[in-house]
Scaffold this motif. Structure first.
Motif, PDB file in Angstrom:
ATOM      1  N   LEU A   1       0.830  -1.165   0.156  1.00  0.00           N
ATOM      2  CA  LEU A   1       0.084   0.054  -0.136  1.00  0.00           C
ATOM      3  C   LEU A   1       0.566   1.221   0.090  1.00  0.00           C
ATOM      4  CD1 LEU A   1      -3.051   0.909   0.045  1.00  0.00           C
ATOM      5  CD2 LEU A   1      -2.897   0.833   2.386  1.00  0.00           C
ATOM      6  N   ALA A   2       1.997   1.332   0.660  1.00  0.00           N
ATOM      7  CA  ALA A   2       2.758   2.226   0.785  1.00  0.00           C
ATOM      8  C   ALA A   2       3.480   2.699  -0.364  1.00  0.00           C
ATOM      9  CB  ALA A   2       3.873   2.363   2.020  1.00  0.00           C
ATOM     10  N   LEU A   3       4.036   1.723  -1.298  1.00  0.00           N
ATOM     11  CA  LEU A   3       4.662   1.716  -2.363  1.00  0.00           C
ATOM     12  C   LEU A   3       3.679   1.897  -3.631  1.00  0.00           C
ATOM     13  CD1 LEU A   3       7.130  -1.003  -2.035  1.00  0.00           C
ATOM     14  CD2 LEU A   3       7.738   1.297  -2.010  1.00  0.00           C
ATOM     15  N   HIS A   4       2.777   1.537  -3.518  1.00  0.00           N
ATOM     16  CA  HIS A   4       1.636   1.398  -4.920  1.00  0.00           C
ATOM     17  C   HIS A   4       0.472   2.034  -4.346  1.00  0.00           C
ATOM     18  CE1 HIS A   4       4.635  -0.519  -7.041  1.00  0.00           C
ATOM     19  NE2 HIS A   4       4.765  -1.356  -6.026  1.00  0.00           N
ATOM     20  N   ARG A   5       0.221   3.124  -3.531  1.00  0.00           N
ATOM     21  CA  ARG A   5      -1.055   3.551  -3.355  1.00  0.00           C
ATOM     22  C   ARG A   5      -1.999   4.144  -4.384  1.00  0.00           C
ATOM     23  NH1 ARG A   5      -4.042   3.366   0.687  1.00  0.00           N
ATOM     24  NH2 ARG A   5      -5.637   5.139   1.217  1.00  0.00           N
ATOM     25  N   LEU A   6      -1.563   4.560  -5.636  1.00  0.00           N
ATOM     26  CA  LEU A   6      -2.297   4.814  -6.532  1.00  0.00           C
ATOM     27  C   LEU A   6      -2.751   3.646  -7.200  1.00  0.00           C
ATOM     28  CD1 LEU A   6      -0.342   7.641  -7.997  1.00  0.00           C
ATOM     29  CD2 LEU A   6      -2.304   8.072  -6.726  1.00  0.00           C
ATOM     30  N   ASP A   7      -2.399   2.567  -7.152  1.00  0.00           N
ATOM     31  CA  ASP A   7      -2.699   1.446  -7.864  1.00  0.00           C
ATOM     32  C   ASP A   7      -3.688   0.231  -6.823  1.00  0.00           C
ATOM     33  OD1 ASP A   7      -1.489   1.990 -10.071  1.00  0.00           O
ATOM     34  OD2 ASP A   7       0.339   1.063  -9.485  1.00  0.00           O
ATOM     35  N   MET A   8      -3.915   0.849  -5.542  1.00  0.00           N
ATOM     36  CA  MET A   8      -4.635  -0.170  -4.777  1.00  0.00           C
ATOM     37  C   MET A   8      -5.796   0.794  -4.428  1.00  0.00           C
ATOM     38  SD  MET A   8      -2.616  -2.778  -3.852  1.00  0.00           S
ATOM     39  CE  MET A   8      -3.362  -3.107  -2.081  1.00  0.00           C
ATOM     40  N   ARG A   9      -6.830   0.021  -4.633  1.00  0.00           N
ATOM     41  CA  ARG A   9      -8.287   0.536  -4.349  1.00  0.00           C
ATOM     42  C   ARG A   9      -9.224  -0.669  -3.612  1.00  0.00           C
ATOM     43  NH1 ARG A   9      -7.216   2.835  -9.409  1.00  0.00           N
ATOM     44  NH2 ARG A   9      -6.867   4.962  -9.254  1.00  0.00           N
ATOM     45  N   GLN A  10     -10.070  -0.046  -2.896  1.00  0.00           N
ATOM     46  CA  GLN A  10     -11.372  -0.844  -2.266  1.00  0.00           C
ATOM     47  C   GLN A  10     -12.276  -1.003  -3.464  1.00  0.00           C
ATOM     48  OE1 GLN A  10     -11.716   0.619   1.971  1.00  0.00           O
ATOM     49  NE2 GLN A  10     -11.762  -1.399   2.225  1.00  0.00           N
ATOM     50  N   GLY A  11     -12.813  -2.138  -3.321  1.00  0.00           N
ATOM     51  CA  GLY A  11     -14.101  -2.213  -4.094  1.00  0.00           C
ATOM     52  C   GLY A  11     -15.413  -1.095  -4.239  1.00  0.00           C
ATOM     53  N   LYS A  12     -15.299  -0.634  -3.100  1.00  0.00           N
ATOM     54  CA  LYS A  12     -16.468   0.576  -3.010  1.00  0.00           C
ATOM     55  C   LYS A  12     -16.028   1.799  -3.723  1.00  0.00           C
ATOM     56  CE  LYS A  12     -14.552   2.334   1.434  1.00  0.00           C
ATOM     57  NZ  LYS A  12     -14.652   2.506   2.805  1.00  0.00           N
ATOM     58  N   ASP A  13     -14.635   1.761  -4.036  1.00  0.00           N
ATOM     59  CA  ASP A  13     -14.069   2.935  -4.688  1.00  0.00           C
ATOM     60  C   ASP A  13     -14.652   2.862  -6.197  1.00  0.00           C
ATOM     61  OD1 ASP A  13     -12.806   3.805  -2.706  1.00  0.00           O
ATOM     62  OD2 ASP A  13     -10.857   3.144  -3.366  1.00  0.00           O
ATOM     63  N   TYR A  14     -14.954   1.641  -6.492  1.00  0.00           N
ATOM     64  CA  TYR A  14     -15.369   1.527  -7.832  1.00  0.00           C
ATOM     65  C   TYR A  14     -17.051   1.468  -8.018  1.00  0.00           C
ATOM     66  CZ  TYR A  14     -10.860   0.165  -9.965  1.00  0.00           C
ATOM     67  OH  TYR A  14      -9.488   0.152 -10.322  1.00  0.00           O
ATOM     68  N   LEU A  15     -17.463   0.842  -6.835  1.00  0.00           N
ATOM     69  CA  LEU A  15     -18.778   1.015  -6.750  1.00  0.00           C
ATOM     70  C   LEU A  15     -19.555   2.348  -6.638  1.00  0.00           C
ATOM     71  CD1 LEU A  15     -19.174  -2.272  -4.916  1.00  0.00           C
ATOM     72  CD2 LEU A  15     -19.861  -2.209  -7.351  1.00  0.00           C
ATOM     73  N   GLU A  16     -19.126   3.250  -6.124  1.00  0.00           N
ATOM     74  CA  GLU A  16     -19.563   4.748  -5.785  1.00  0.00           C
ATOM     75  C   GLU A  16     -19.027   5.413  -6.882  1.00  0.00           C
ATOM     76  OE1 GLU A  16     -17.914   5.585  -1.862  1.00  0.00           O
ATOM     77  OE2 GLU A  16     -19.198   4.002  -0.842  1.00  0.00           O
ATOM     78  N   ALA A  17     -18.027   5.310  -7.643  1.00  0.00           N
ATOM     79  CA  ALA A  17     -17.426   6.286  -8.385  1.00  0.00           C
ATOM     80  C   ALA A  17     -18.552   6.464  -9.688  1.00  0.00           C
ATOM     81  CB  ALA A  17     -16.149   5.540  -9.237  1.00  0.00           C
ATOM     82  N   PRO A  18     -19.492   5.486 -10.252  1.00  0.00           N
ATOM     83  CA  PRO A  18     -20.460   6.011 -11.024  1.00  0.00           C
ATOM     84  C   PRO A  18     -21.371   6.745 -10.449  1.00  0.00           C
ATOM     85  CG  PRO A  18     -19.870   3.563 -11.208  1.00  0.00           C
ATOM     86  CD  PRO A  18     -19.280   4.102 -10.183  1.00  0.00           C
ATOM     87  N   GLU A  19     -21.801   6.877  -9.283  1.00  0.00           N
ATOM     88  CA  GLU A  19     -22.741   7.711  -8.875  1.00  0.00           C
ATOM     89  C   GLU A  19     -22.160   9.058  -8.683  1.00  0.00           C
ATOM     90  OE1 GLU A  19     -23.381   5.934  -5.046  1.00  0.00           O
ATOM     91  OE2 GLU A  19     -24.460   4.246  -5.807  1.00  0.00           O
ATOM     92  N   LYS A  20     -21.064   9.228  -8.611  1.00  0.00           N
ATOM     93  CA  LYS A  20     -20.401  10.426  -8.306  1.00  0.00           C
ATOM     94  C   LYS A  20     -19.868  11.279  -9.568  1.00  0.00           C
ATOM     95  CE  LYS A  20     -18.060   9.733  -3.843  1.00  0.00           C
ATOM     96  NZ  LYS A  20     -17.064   9.358  -3.201  1.00  0.00           N
ATOM     97  N   ASN A  21     -19.539  10.393 -10.708  1.00  0.00           N
ATOM     98  CA  ASN A  21     -19.065  11.089 -11.908  1.00  0.00           C
ATOM     99  C   ASN A  21     -19.641  10.767 -13.136  1.00  0.00           C
ATOM    100  OD1 ASN A  21     -16.688  11.834 -10.237  1.00  0.00           O
ATOM    101  ND2 ASN A  21     -15.953  10.113 -10.410  1.00  0.00           N
ATOM    102  N   ASP A  22     -20.855  10.230 -12.974  1.00  0.00           N
ATOM    103  CA  ASP A  22     -21.874   9.926 -14.111  1.00  0.00           C
ATOM    104  C   ASP A  22     -20.923   8.808 -15.034  1.00  0.00           C
ATOM    105  OD1 ASP A  22     -23.979  11.334 -13.515  1.00  0.00           O
ATOM    106  OD2 ASP A  22     -23.194  13.097 -14.442  1.00  0.00           O
ATOM    107  N   LEU A  23     -20.244   7.669 -14.450  1.00  0.00           N
ATOM    108  CA  LEU A  23     -19.534   6.942 -15.318  1.00  0.00           C
ATOM    109  C   LEU A  23     -20.253   5.503 -15.217  1.00  0.00           C
ATOM    110  CD1 LEU A  23     -15.964   7.292 -13.850  1.00  0.00           C
ATOM    111  CD2 LEU A  23     -16.697   8.026 -15.758  1.00  0.00           C
ATOM    112  N   GLU A  24     -20.305   4.880 -16.299  1.00  0.00           N
ATOM    113  CA  GLU A  24     -20.971   3.584 -16.238  1.00  0.00           C
ATOM    114  C   GLU A  24     -20.045   2.220 -16.136  1.00  0.00           C
ATOM    115  OE1 GLU A  24     -23.122   0.842 -19.670  1.00  0.00           O
ATOM    116  OE2 GLU A  24     -22.911   2.996 -20.198  1.00  0.00           O
TER     117      GLU A  24
END
Length: 77
Positions: A8-31
């Motif tokens: 996580l410390a070395l690759h913070r930008l490449d590590m995400r939780q599933g909720k980041d993807y599930l909430e992104a479409p609601e915030k940014n109108d992404l599909e």
């Protein structure tokens, strides 16, 4: 220090939780289109736009409406 914390410390930008993807479409109108696998809200994933054979098969393959395929590899915490 645990291996997860180092990753996580070395690759913070490449590590995400599933909720980041599930909430992104609601915030940014992404599909969000899951092509293969199941995205789990509280699990951590290593994200890449290229398939990484050395990591095995990706846990989830998806797109966020732009056509770029993302490969997610689940990481145990």
């Amino acid at each position: 220090m645990r291996a997860f914390d180092v990753l996580l410390a070395l690759h913070r930008l490449d590590m995400r939780q599933g909720k980041d993807y599930l909430e992104a479409p609601e915030k940014n109108d992404l599909e969000l289109n899951v092509i293969e696998g199941k995205l789990k809200r509280n699990h951590w994933y290593w994200c890449d736009f290229h398939k990484q054979p050395m990591l095995g098969e990706p846990s989830v393959i998806l797109t966020l409406g732009g056509g770029d395929i993302q490969y997610l590899y689940e990481v145990e915490k």
